[in-house]
Design a protein around this motif. Sequence first.
Motif, PDB file in Angstrom:
ATOM      1  N   ASP A 249      39.030  34.526  43.009  1.00 32.18           N
ATOM      2  CA  ASP A 249      39.927  33.668  43.769  1.00 32.18           C
ATOM      3  C   ASP A 249      41.237  34.413  44.043  1.00 32.18           C
ATOM      4  OD1 ASP A 249      42.233  31.713  44.028  1.00 32.18           O
ATOM      5  OD2 ASP A 249      40.569  30.295  44.004  1.00 32.18           O
ATOM      6  N   TRP A 252      44.079  33.800  41.681  1.00 30.98           N
ATOM      7  CA  TRP A 252      43.891  34.445  40.377  1.00 30.98           C
ATOM      8  C   TRP A 252      44.212  35.934  40.479  1.00 30.98           C
ATOM      9  CZ3 TRP A 252      39.244  32.599  36.971  1.00 30.98           C
ATOM     10  CH2 TRP A 252      39.298  31.210  36.825  1.00 30.98           C
ATOM     11  N   THR A 253      43.699  36.547  41.536  1.00 32.40           N
ATOM     12  CA  THR A 253      43.956  37.979  41.733  1.00 32.40           C
ATOM     13  C   THR A 253      45.446  38.242  41.815  1.00 32.40           C
ATOM     14  OG1 THR A 253      41.844  38.340  42.854  1.00 32.40           O
ATOM     15  CG2 THR A 253      43.603  39.918  43.323  1.00 32.40           C
ATOM     16  N   GLU A 255      47.940  36.512  40.594  1.00 29.31           N
ATOM     17  CA  GLU A 255      48.613  36.320  39.315  1.00 29.31           C
ATOM     18  C   GLU A 255      48.286  37.445  38.331  1.00 29.31           C
ATOM     19  OE1 GLU A 255      51.158  34.503  36.564  1.00 29.31           O
ATOM     20  OE2 GLU A 255      50.910  34.259  38.730  1.00 29.31           O
TER      21      GLU A 255
END
Length: 504
Positions: A249, A252-253, A255
């Motif tokens: 996602d 997510w990447t 962060e």
Amino acid sequence: MSDGNLSERTRDPSGPGGEAGRVDVLIVGAGISGIGAAYHLQTQSPGKTFRIVETQADFGGTWRTHKYPGVRSDSDLHTFGYRFKAWRGPPIATAEEILAYMGEVIDENDIARHIRYRTRVLTADWSEADCAWSVEMEDVDTGQRSRLTAGFLWMCQGYYRHSEGYTPEWPGMDDYRGRLVHPQTWPEDLDYAGKRIVVIGSGATAATLIPALAEAAGHVTMLQRSPTYFTPGRNRNELAETLRELEIDPAWTHEIVRRAMLKTGAQMTKRALEQPAEVREELLGVLRGLLGEDYVAEHFTPRYDPWRQRIAFVPNGDFFQAVKAGKAGVVTDEIDRFVPEGIRLKSGKVLEADIIITATGFNLNVLGDIAFSVEGRPVDLSQSVTYRGMMFTGLPNLAWVFGYFRASWTLRADLMGDFVTRLLHYMDEKGLRRVEPALRPEDADMKLGPWIDETEFNPGYLMRGVHLMPKAGDKPEWRHTQDYWSEKDLLPNLDLDDPIFRYR
């Protein structure tokens, strides 16, 4: 996606809230800080009315002002981008890519309707009776004046004067027959194909300009008084690419990569401060492999320790590749005077040039050069004391976004978004309308000094104008720290009941 066309954005003089009305918050500046502030205000304080005023004809700040060839970020976009919106491009981005990213933030969050462009704030006077700022503004195009009342000022106008860059006064400048240009006011009609160019300066702007100019120019020379630290590397983040290939996602990447880069940056800064000789050797060693021992010793070995000034990242080593290919070169010397054909150096050598570019820095701009007053009495900002680089004694209901020197500016803009909205919530809950940081009894004998210690960080633009900045104390509450890694935990947990905050 917003593409920068002014016709797509409101220029309605009344704007949200009405011309003669009052807004809860006035955001000054529609650059990276101002757009971020608007996002945080909308999402964390949705009941607040606000307006953004911007001097330029469109959003973007630095990325709208700077139009010189090759203009790009000198911070990675995984941390320079907002924490709330994933960056999907390469770490180092062009101005066009950054503007497109900001345009998406504006469109996705319906921020455009709150922005009033071509509007300059002239004065701001605090009224104790109204617990509000009376702000006088000017239409840049017509000169028409107007006023707006704001309960809180969120200053997001940056730290340098956009209308003019800094160019020193050298003897003989009027004798020079070629063209003299500052990157901040790049002329659209400048034809540099086949020309001999001298770029005065050794910072990130010079390192960005030179490879871009070298593609068409006859030859480009970087003239520096003293060397700067550079670090070349691929314009690619392997962790980000791997996570993208795995179809993780994007949020997510973003962060994960952001945290990894912040951790790496914090470790690098810590090593630079604790082991300067070792870090210095590592940085110079990479350049020796590209340009050779003698060239690096003469032109790329700074007199100061790493991180006293920003370390400029050179994506794909393009600056050094231009030097290696002979399209560009470096001269380390001082200017004696300008002569008709170029520049005569103190060594006696003359650098002939058709175009001279003064990549010599900024003029510091303190709170937008706005004339502040309280109850009609002018405020001398240089006599105020900073609270953590965000608020100032003597200025009620005001916060200034001033980012990090050693990390991405936007990291602090996001942290301040949380702080300001939390402060506004707290005041609403307690029925308070006025807040100002004030020295406590235990601070009475506190030693005051300049905003930043020059032994810690000393770029020219800051040293030239530090006397205009608010004072700093020798206690952590009264300093602007450069440590994001500690502030990310500290600022969200500041005690708003602390006696430092004087409410009414």
